[in-house]
Design a protein around this motif. Structure first.
Motif, PDB file in Angstrom:
ATOM      1  N   THR A 196       0.903  -1.215  -0.120  1.00  0.00           N
ATOM      2  CA  THR A 196       0.131   0.035  -0.181  1.00  0.00           C
ATOM      3  C   THR A 196       1.068   1.157  -0.104  1.00  0.00           C
ATOM      4  O   THR A 196       0.689   2.174  -0.884  1.00  0.00           O
ATOM      5  CB  THR A 196      -0.890  -0.053   1.297  1.00  0.00           C
ATOM      6  OG1 THR A 196      -1.809  -0.919   1.196  1.00  0.00           O
ATOM      7  CG2 THR A 196      -1.853   1.168   1.291  1.00  0.00           C
ATOM      8  N   LEU A 197       1.789   1.208   0.948  1.00  0.00           N
ATOM      9  CA  LEU A 197       2.823   2.493   0.986  1.00  0.00           C
ATOM     10  C   LEU A 197       3.598   2.729  -0.224  1.00  0.00           C
ATOM     11  O   LEU A 197       3.903   3.640  -0.803  1.00  0.00           O
ATOM     12  CB  LEU A 197       3.692   2.248   2.078  1.00  0.00           C
ATOM     13  CG  LEU A 197       4.643   3.562   2.450  1.00  0.00           C
ATOM     14  CD1 LEU A 197       3.946   4.736   2.324  1.00  0.00           C
ATOM     15  CD2 LEU A 197       5.339   3.261   3.673  1.00  0.00           C
ATOM     16  N   LYS A 198       4.098   1.368  -0.930  1.00  0.00           N
ATOM     17  CA  LYS A 198       4.981   1.519  -1.908  1.00  0.00           C
ATOM     18  C   LYS A 198       4.296   1.995  -3.202  1.00  0.00           C
ATOM     19  O   LYS A 198       4.932   2.870  -3.994  1.00  0.00           O
ATOM     20  CB  LYS A 198       5.446   0.049  -2.278  1.00  0.00           C
ATOM     21  CG  LYS A 198       6.590  -0.457  -1.321  1.00  0.00           C
ATOM     22  CD  LYS A 198       6.932  -1.764  -1.646  1.00  0.00           C
ATOM     23  CE  LYS A 198       7.796  -2.492  -0.734  1.00  0.00           C
ATOM     24  NZ  LYS A 198       8.071  -3.901  -0.935  1.00  0.00           N
ATOM     25  N   GLN A 199       3.010   1.716  -3.266  1.00  0.00           N
ATOM     26  CA  GLN A 199       2.145   2.195  -4.425  1.00  0.00           C
ATOM     27  C   GLN A 199       1.860   3.593  -4.329  1.00  0.00           C
ATOM     28  O   GLN A 199       2.227   4.267  -5.262  1.00  0.00           O
ATOM     29  CB  GLN A 199       0.898   1.484  -4.429  1.00  0.00           C
ATOM     30  CG  GLN A 199       0.831   0.134  -4.883  1.00  0.00           C
ATOM     31  CD  GLN A 199      -0.686  -0.637  -4.621  1.00  0.00           C
ATOM     32  OE1 GLN A 199      -1.274  -0.229  -3.875  1.00  0.00           O
ATOM     33  NE2 GLN A 199      -1.040  -1.560  -5.612  1.00  0.00           N
ATOM     34  N   PHE A 200       1.721   4.196  -3.084  1.00  0.00           N
ATOM     35  CA  PHE A 200       1.476   5.215  -2.802  1.00  0.00           C
ATOM     36  C   PHE A 200       2.577   6.495  -3.078  1.00  0.00           C
ATOM     37  O   PHE A 200       2.572   7.458  -3.624  1.00  0.00           O
ATOM     38  CB  PHE A 200       0.835   5.524  -1.319  1.00  0.00           C
ATOM     39  CG  PHE A 200       0.337   6.958  -0.966  1.00  0.00           C
ATOM     40  CD1 PHE A 200      -0.659   7.555  -1.850  1.00  0.00           C
ATOM     41  CD2 PHE A 200       0.749   7.537   0.085  1.00  0.00           C
ATOM     42  CE1 PHE A 200      -1.384   8.588  -1.397  1.00  0.00           C
ATOM     43  CE2 PHE A 200       0.129   8.725   0.588  1.00  0.00           C
ATOM     44  CZ  PHE A 200      -0.814   9.327   0.004  1.00  0.00           C
ATOM     45  N   GLU A 201       3.767   5.805  -2.561  1.00  0.00           N
ATOM     46  CA  GLU A 201       5.040   6.700  -2.929  1.00  0.00           C
ATOM     47  C   GLU A 201       5.242   6.771  -4.334  1.00  0.00           C
ATOM     48  O   GLU A 201       5.578   7.674  -4.740  1.00  0.00           O
ATOM     49  CB  GLU A 201       6.038   6.101  -1.915  1.00  0.00           C
ATOM     50  CG  GLU A 201       6.134   6.365  -0.675  1.00  0.00           C
ATOM     51  CD  GLU A 201       7.348   5.649   0.064  1.00  0.00           C
ATOM     52  OE1 GLU A 201       7.919   6.553   0.812  1.00  0.00           O
ATOM     53  OE2 GLU A 201       7.697   4.613  -0.088  1.00  0.00           O
TER      54      GLU A 201
END
Length: 317
Positions: A196-201
């Motif tokens: 989730t965080l990797k996609q967002f970044e």
């Protein structure tokens, strides 16, 4: 029908307008003769708007979930519309600043009051089943909400509380690596970044850093300090900034906290949020201590940031 002085005046003004652009007014009037009258549904693209819900499961309450989040993003867009006007104003006055802050506060008040839809507006069993089809998507990934935060304060105030002193003089690009919300999207067992965080970044990191740099001198806290320096600050401006601090950093995240407790609290072990976000540590303000305008609060208020709200909500559940 006779040409009244009012109509003649407007025709003259139109002629001047089109002459200035090198256009033939008669051609535009011909086009007006053939144009259809505007309808409400065409003006707001209603049919398109109502077609934008695409549930991933057969559970009826998933459509509620989708629509509410779409409404939320529209309110965020309204807020950003005001943020851009404030930060981009060439001759900003206290009156303009205050008026636009009132608008943003109204938007967040509407959002907070409506969040009961997420708390009690869906069947728990339906939610716990359709949510698994949404992985790794998460409301955590609202880029517009992060942009509102960046407009609202100095970037350092968005850095994780235990890193602010160390990172206080670092460039915004380095501060971004320690921004508070990253620590709410790490795998609970390993501490590694979630997908989730990797996609967002991947989607937003560059945008957030560039925005932070562009509003370094025109974010709301910088503007507050500037008006203080000029001795132009008013009690109403301070009031609206304090309300914004509470609305964005206490009321809104704790509405989510209340919803998370409603759906994800289970003994002896909490249910993980979508994307594996650590909602127990990420949502309560007393952990994040994210405060846009520290100079407007007393020492006691800063020390007990959001505590009373959490105790009240937990006591109601």
């Amino acid at each position: 029908m006779s040409i009244t002085p009012e109509i003649e005046k407007r025709l003259t003004q139109l002629q001047e307008k089109y002459n200035a652009m090198g256009q033939d007014m008669t051609s535009y009037l011909d086009g007006l003769l053939h144009a259809d009258f505007l309808t409400y549904w065409d003006y707001i693209h209603l049919d398109t708007l109502l077609s934008l819900q695409s549930p991933k499961t057969p559970f009826p309450d998933e459509e509620i979930f989708i629509m509410y989040h779409q409404i939320t993003e529209l309110y965020f867009k309204l807020s950003l519309h005001e943020c851009k006007q404030i930060a981009g104003h060439e001759n900003l006055t206290v009156a303009f600043f205050t008026a636009r802050l009132k608008r943003i506060n109204r938007y967040f008040e509407a959002l907070t009051q409506s969040f009961e839809i997420m708390v009690d507006g869906m069947e728990k069993e339906q939610f716990l089943q359709f949510r698994m089809s949404l992985l790794p998507a998460s409301g955590f990934q609202s880029g517009q909400y992060r942009m509102i935060e960046i407009y609202a304060t100095d970037f350092i105030n968005l850095v994780a509380a235990d890193q602010r002193q160390t990172m206080s003089t670092a460039p915004i690009g380095e501060q971004f690596e320690h921004i508070y919300w990253k620590f709410g999207a790490t795998e609970l067992s390993t501490g590694k970044k979630t997908l989730t965080l990797k996609q967002f970044e991947h989607k937003y990191a560059k945008t957030f850093i560039e925005l932070g740099k562009s509003v370094n001198q025109t974010n709301f806290n910088a503007l507050l300090q500037n008006f203080k320096y000029k001795a132009q600050i008013t009690s109403e401006l301070e009031k609206q900034l304090r309300e914004l601090d509470v609305n964005v950093n206490i009321n809104w995240p704790l509405s989510h906290y209340k919803s998370a407790v409603r759906y994800l609290h289970r003994e002896p072990e909490e249910i993980k949020a979508t994307g594996g976000t650590n909602w127990q540590k990420y949502l309560p303000p007393r952990f994040q201590r994210r405060i846009f305008y520290p100079s407007l609060w007393s020492v006691d208020e800063l020390e007990n940031w959001g505590k009373a709200w959490v105790e009240k909500v937990v006591g109601e559940l």
